[in-house]
Design an enzyme around this catalytic site. Structure first.
Site, short mmCIF file in Angstrom:
data_model
loop_
_atom_site.label_atom_id
_atom_site.label_comp_id
_atom_site.label_asym_id
_atom_site.label_seq_id
_atom_site.Cartn_x
_atom_site.Cartn_y
_atom_site.Cartn_z
N SER A 1 59.59 38.91 26.63
CA SER A 1 59.36 39.20 25.17
C SER A 1 60.37 39.65 24.31
O SER A 1 60.36 39.83 22.95
CB SER A 1 58.17 40.58 25.23
OG SER A 1 59.07 41.79 25.70
N LYS B 1 65.54 45.82 19.64
CA LYS B 1 64.26 45.28 19.89
C LYS B 1 63.41 46.12 18.91
O LYS B 1 63.55 47.40 18.96
CB LYS B 1 64.03 45.41 21.30
CG LYS B 1 62.68 44.83 21.58
CD LYS B 1 62.28 44.51 23.20
CE LYS B 1 61.35 43.63 23.43
NZ LYS B 1 60.95 43.41 25.04
N SER C 1 61.09 40.80 30.75
CA SER C 1 61.62 40.49 29.54
C SER C 1 62.73 40.64 28.94
O SER C 1 63.09 40.21 27.62
CB SER C 1 60.60 41.64 28.55
OG SER C 1 59.26 41.02 28.46
#
Ligand code: GLN
Length: 477
Positions: free
Chosen positions: A154, A79, A178
């Protein structure tokens, strides 16, 4: 040999590599080909690393030398808010455009050391604030199961990368869901570990008392291997815990577990009928396999979302202060230092980030601090006690991961509260610090597409092992 990425778990891949069915270079090339084919539609990756095949070559040398471990040569994605030294890291924000990480996140460094091949960095909501990846400065990530829908967020890029077979695993971060929500939307497995189990050093902070790094994978076993490789004390993150911080529940090996269900929390009409049906089916499946299902009360759980949306922005407003146009990334010149600061932040930060900084500053301001922040913290304690009480009678708590399947792109962007409601089942694990796992279970047909649904299991602090046991049982691993 054509590598069947679809059914390839880390365990299977490691076996294939050891047996010489394929090399790490071939496996990495298969992922790169798949990324090239699928990423233009999905937008899971912000960058594919140019040296992926070089990393794979080094893994092949280790394999040849017989010094390989279970993760050597396994291709994964990271990420965009987790740092790898010398590589770009931007949290999908304009304010970090051009920023290069100057050190490694501990969790990522451990995996590098274990021999994983980093394929690239994945898209996300800006600074992890959001639940749909629509808040990225680099375009939305689309759901591989239906490109007109969100992948969740997210960590939407991470979940989509795994779901589109563009990586065997991906790292995400979870402050309020997330990892688990996008995993659920994309039909993959996601783990939010116990607070402190994995070091947050090198993760860009959002809500420091809530944040955890965790794995997203195709199987529960894959998430377990990754968790084991990343966990442990780190002197650079004083909140980290050791494996022995929490006493393991005493029970005989193989004893069936008891699952608690807070039915009172699931009775509203906010839960999609298909999600409800899949949830009941999962419970029936557990029962058929010898687990006990029991009703539990979590009297204060209805306040969890409110607590989260006070505590989180308070911590966000403080954490975001470091992006001042001097230390990292973007700088916009004004007449003086203060004007530089305002101009840089105005140009570099997106609307949702600004909204949260404002909300957080408000709940922390003199006069409102007691009414909002302190009360939220008191309620946080009560919710944690609710879970502690429940865990005297049950080993796990089950809920759906999300109220429904992936929603349409744009469906909730005009209504922040509707977007925040998506987090209703996931925020509790962050508020309490407990570990929680989302496993794909069931699906629903929408406009000719089959959309995955997810089951969430929460365990006692430090009891990730129970999550893995139950998750594997449900998925038949
Ligand atoms: N969707 C939640 C939010 O917007 C969770 C975010 C996260 O876990 N990083 O705050």
């Amino acid at each position: 040999m054509k590598i069947d990425l679809k059914n390839l778990s880390i365990e299977k891949a490691a076996r294939g590599l050891r047996q010489g069915d394929f090399t790490a270079v071939e496996l990495t090339q298969a992922c790169l080909d798949q990324i090239q084919a699928a990423n233009p539609g999905v937008n899971a990756y912000l960058e594919v690393f140019a040296d992926a095949l070089d990393q794979a070559k080094r893994a092949d040398e280790k394999l040849k030398a017989g010094t390989a471990g279970p993760l050597t040569g396994i291709p994964g994605a990271i990420k965009d808010n987790i740092m790898l030294k010398g590589r770009r890291a931007g949290a999908a924000s304009k304010i970090l455009e051009g920023y290069t990480a100057t050190y490694d996140a501990t969790a990522a460094a451990k995996l590098t050391e274990a021999g994983v091949v980093w394929l690239g960095r994945t898209n996300m909501d800006e600074f992890a604030m959001g639940g749909s990846t629509e808040n990225s400065a680099y375009g939305v990530t689309k759901n591989p199961h239906d490109l007109s829908r969100v992948a969740g967020g997210s960590s939407g890029g991470s979940a989509a990368a795994v779901a589109m077979e563009g990586a065997l695993f991906a790292l995400g971060s979870d402050t309020g869901g997330s990892i688990r929500q996008p995993a659920s939307f994309c039909g993959v497995v996601g783990l939010k570990p116990t607070y402190g189990a994995i070091s947050r050093y090198g993760l860009m902070a959002m809500g420091s008392s809530l944040d955890q790094i965790g794995p997203i994978g195709r199987t529960v076993g894959d998430c377990q291997v990754l968790f084991e490789a990343m966990r442990g004390r780190d002197r650079r993150d004083s909140t980290t815990i050791s494996e022995n911080t929490y006493a393991a529940p005493r029970r005989e090996k193989g004893t069936p577990l008891t699952i608690g269900v807070p039915r009172h929390f699931l009775s509203g009409d906010g839960l999609d009928p298909a999600a409800r049906e899949a949830f009941e089916k999962a419970l029936a499946e557990f029962e058929a396999k010898g687990y006990q299902i029991r009703d539990i009360e979590l009297p204060n759980i209805a306040y969890a979302l409110m607590v989260y949306y006070i505590v989180m922005p308070a911590e966000v407003s403080s954490n975001m202060a470091r992006f001042d146009g001097v230390k990292y990334g973007l700088h916009v010149d004004g007449r003086d230092g203060i004007e530089d600061y305002f101009r840089t932040r105005r140009a570099g930060l997106g609307r949702e980030v600004v909204r949260r900084i404002l909300l957080g500053t408000y709940v922390l301001s003199a006069g409102y601090h007691d009414a909002y922040y302190n009360r939220a913290n008191a309620m946080r304690r009560l919710i944690t006690e609710d879970f502690e009480k429940a865990f005297q009678a049950v080993d796990l708590v089950a809920t759906p991961t999300t109220p429904g399947p992936a929603f349409k792109i744009g469906e909730k962007t005009g209504d922040p509260v509707a977007m925040y409601l998506e987090d209703i089942f996931t925020v509790t694990a962050n508020i309490t610090g407990l570990p929680a796992l989302s496993v794909p279970y069931g699906s629903t047909e929408r406009d000719g597409h089959t959309l995955p649904l997810g089951l969430q299991l929460t365990a006692r602090a430090g009891a990730e092992a129970d999550l893995f046991t139950a998750g594997k049982l449900l998925l038949g691993e």
